[in-house]
Design a protein around this motif. Structure first.
Motif, mmCIF file in Angstrom:
data_model
loop_
_atom_site.group_PDB
_atom_site.id
_atom_site.type_symbol
_atom_site.label_atom_id
_atom_site.label_comp_id
_atom_site.label_asym_id
_atom_site.label_seq_id
_atom_site.Cartn_x
_atom_site.Cartn_y
_atom_site.Cartn_z
ATOM 1 N N VAL A 95 7.248 6.585 1.431
ATOM 2 C CA VAL A 95 5.984 6.064 1.938
ATOM 3 C C VAL A 95 5.521 6.840 3.167
ATOM 4 O O VAL A 95 4.321 6.982 3.418
ATOM 5 C CB VAL A 95 6.103 4.557 2.251
ATOM 6 N N ALA A 96 6.475 7.380 3.941
ATOM 7 C CA ALA A 96 6.106 8.155 5.131
ATOM 8 C C ALA A 96 5.300 9.396 4.749
ATOM 9 O O ALA A 96 4.378 9.794 5.465
ATOM 10 C CB ALA A 96 7.352 8.546 5.916
ATOM 11 N N ALA A 97 5.634 10.003 3.606
ATOM 12 C CA ALA A 97 4.918 11.201 3.165
ATOM 13 C C ALA A 97 3.468 10.874 2.817
ATOM 14 O O ALA A 97 2.559 11.676 3.071
ATOM 15 C CB ALA A 97 5.616 11.817 1.965
ATOM 16 N N LEU A 98 3.226 9.692 2.240
ATOM 17 C CA LEU A 98 1.846 9.333 1.917
ATOM 18 C C LEU A 98 1.056 8.967 3.169
ATOM 19 O O LEU A 98 -0.147 9.250 3.257
ATOM 20 C CB LEU A 98 1.832 8.175 0.918
ATOM 21 N N LEU A 99 1.689 8.331 4.135
ATOM 22 C CA LEU A 99 1.005 8.086 5.406
ATOM 23 C C LEU A 99 0.706 9.416 6.099
ATOM 24 O O LEU A 99 -0.303 9.550 6.808
ATOM 25 C CB LEU A 99 1.847 7.181 6.297
ATOM 26 N N GLN A 100 1.565 10.395 5.880
ATOM 27 C CA GLN A 100 1.301 11.738 6.385
ATOM 28 C C GLN A 100 0.057 12.326 5.734
ATOM 29 O O GLN A 100 -0.751 13.002 6.374
ATOM 30 C CB GLN A 100 2.508 12.636 6.093
#
Length: 475
Positions: free
Chosen positions: A263-268
């Motif tokens: 999920v961190a990659a999509l918030l990125q």
């Protein structure tokens, strides 16, 4: 002033053709402005509210609408960038049909696929949030990307700035994106140490030149921090002493999230889209790292004036209609449209446990009146309405049944659903839902219920609430 007005009236009476010109000019103004507003194809109630309000303000109304009226932003090139950065979707299962339906709706409206998290922690209030945030920042080794609506040059803001400066000096790539209105108190000299250390900084929607239409009413309301592409923070808490209960007794009561996993990659991706839009620079993205999917299914929800689908609005309404047992909603601004109001009252009329938690007094008296103007209809349908105080409730969360939760930056109002750039997370996970239930249950216990037989003086409550309701489409 009175003498000048009387002199103008005498002049018009003495020269009837001036009256004809004034009327013709006013009619031309109404037609031109009316066509402009109608072509925006907004909700009928909002369109009518703008037309009626601005008809009473000849010529000045044009300036007001030009600055504050609905505006659309086209960022197709950035949406194409999203497609290149997509993460693998979480596999659907037979018993996950409702989650799959919400996921399909979210993906169709945001162009972001379902993803997972390996760890999700709910952070209550500023103290816990700032401690966790500073700890993650200080451990960064590669990159830190930060976006906030409010970043104050106070004790809290200085602590985060100094932590970012230290990491930038250590060679970590630091990028900071701030809303130009929400962080208006910030001066460049406050951020000079960060820039000198090698960090990058940009304003989102700064005031434009006088001859260009300003984006004054379209704000970056998101709160996003991504550390090393693997740890992310988002939710409702800004960077300000006003949200740290250790520094102020009247600090906002709020909720934030600390996340690990894909999920961190999509918030990125969301941060990168805003960064390239604000600066014109290439998105600071790398190819997603191979990782084992987490056990917490989640979906990143983004919305703003660059999308006509109102994704966060739609997902709230869809989740409420999918409820089978309960709907608990906490929001500092409750100014719903017809669709959202219909969903809540329908759930209550169907016998579900529907509870609404709002501040006893919002930071805007007009919003407080507009919120309370809906109480009678909600109470009549069977919704339990609770008012939280004396601290201002700033939590933005929806809990549906025992597995579905939405937490983020979006309020339950027209501005968040249509005008602001917002981000929320949709979870389909019993653990996250149980954690949110514990938080909301504690808050509801401290918030007295609104009673149908409450005393409501005409001049101080009933009339102001009715008038505020008329303006609610513009709030």
């Amino acid at each position: 002033m009175t003498d000048a007005f009387l002199a103008l009236c005498d002049s018009v009476q003495a020269q009837p053709h001036l009256w004809t010109l004034l009327v013709a000019g006013w009619l031309a103004y109404l037609v031109g402005l009316g066509v402009w507003i109608v072509l925006q194809k907004r909700e009928p109630a909002a369109t009518l509210a703008w037309l009626i309000s601005l008809a009473a303000l000849p010529y000045l109304g044009f300036v007001i609408y030009y600055v504050f009226g609905p505006q659309r932003i086209r960022r197709q090139r950035l949406r194409r960038g999203r497609a290149r950065a997509r993460m693998p979707a979480r596999p659907e299962t037979a018993e996950d049909s409702e989650a799959a339906e919400l996921a399909r709706l979210a993906q169709a409206t945001t162009h972001l696929p379902p993803t997972t998290a390996t760890d999700v922690r709910l952070l209550v209030d500023g103290g816990a949030t700032y401690d966790a945030l500073l700890a993650a920042v200080r451990e960064a080794r590669e990159s830190i990307h930060v976006a906030y609506y409010i970043f104050e040059p106070d004790r809290t803001g200085t602590a985060l700035r100094d932590a970012l400066v230290e990491r930038a000096r250590a060679g970590v790539k630091v990028r900071l994106l701030l809303d130009a209105v929400g962080s208006a108190k910030l001066r460049r000299r406050f951020l000079a140490p960060l820039v000198e250390a090698g960090g990058e900084f940009a304003w989102f929607h700064p005031m434009r030149l006088p001859w260009r239409r300003p984006w004054l009413n379209l704000r970056l309301h998101r709160k996003i921090v991504v550390v090393d592409d693997r740890i992310a923070f988002t939710g409702g808490i800004n960077v300000t002493d006003e949200q740290d209960e250790r520094l102020r007794e009247d600090a906002y009561h709020d909720l934030h999230l600390r996340l690990e996993g894909d999920v961190a990659a999509l918030l990125q991706v969301v941060f990168a889209e805003d960064w390239v839009y604000a600066t014109g620079q290439r998105p600071p993205l790398r190819a997603p790292r191979a990782s084992t999917p987490g056990c917490v299914g989640t979906q990143v929800l983004v919305s703003g004036p660059d999308s006509s689908w109102e994704p966060i609005h739609r997902l709230h309404v869809a989740a409420i209609y999918a409820a089978r047992r309960r709907v608990w909603l906490a929001t500092p601004y409750f100014v719903p449209g017809e669709a959202a109001m219909m969903a809540l009252t329908s759930a209550a009329l169907a016998g579900l446990d529907v509870r609404l938690l709002v501040p006893k007094q919002a930071d805007s008296r007009l919003v407080t009146y507009a919120t309370r103007s809906s109480f009678d209809e909600l109470l009549e349908a069977g919704v339990q309405v609770h008012e939280y105080g004396p601290r201002l409730l700033h939590t933005k969360a929806l809990l549906v049944d025992d597995e579905t939760a939405i937490i983020g930056s979006a309020n339950f109002d027209h501005r968040s659903f249509r005008l602001n750039f917002e981000v929320s997370l949709l979870f389909r996970d019993a653990g996250v839902a149980a954690s949110l239930e514990a938080v909301l249950d504690a808050d509801l216990a401290r918030a007295p219920r609104v009673r149908p037989d409450r005393r409501r003086p005409f001049w101080r409550q009933r009339l102001p609430e009715a008038l505020a309701r008329l303006l609610s489409p513009l709030l």
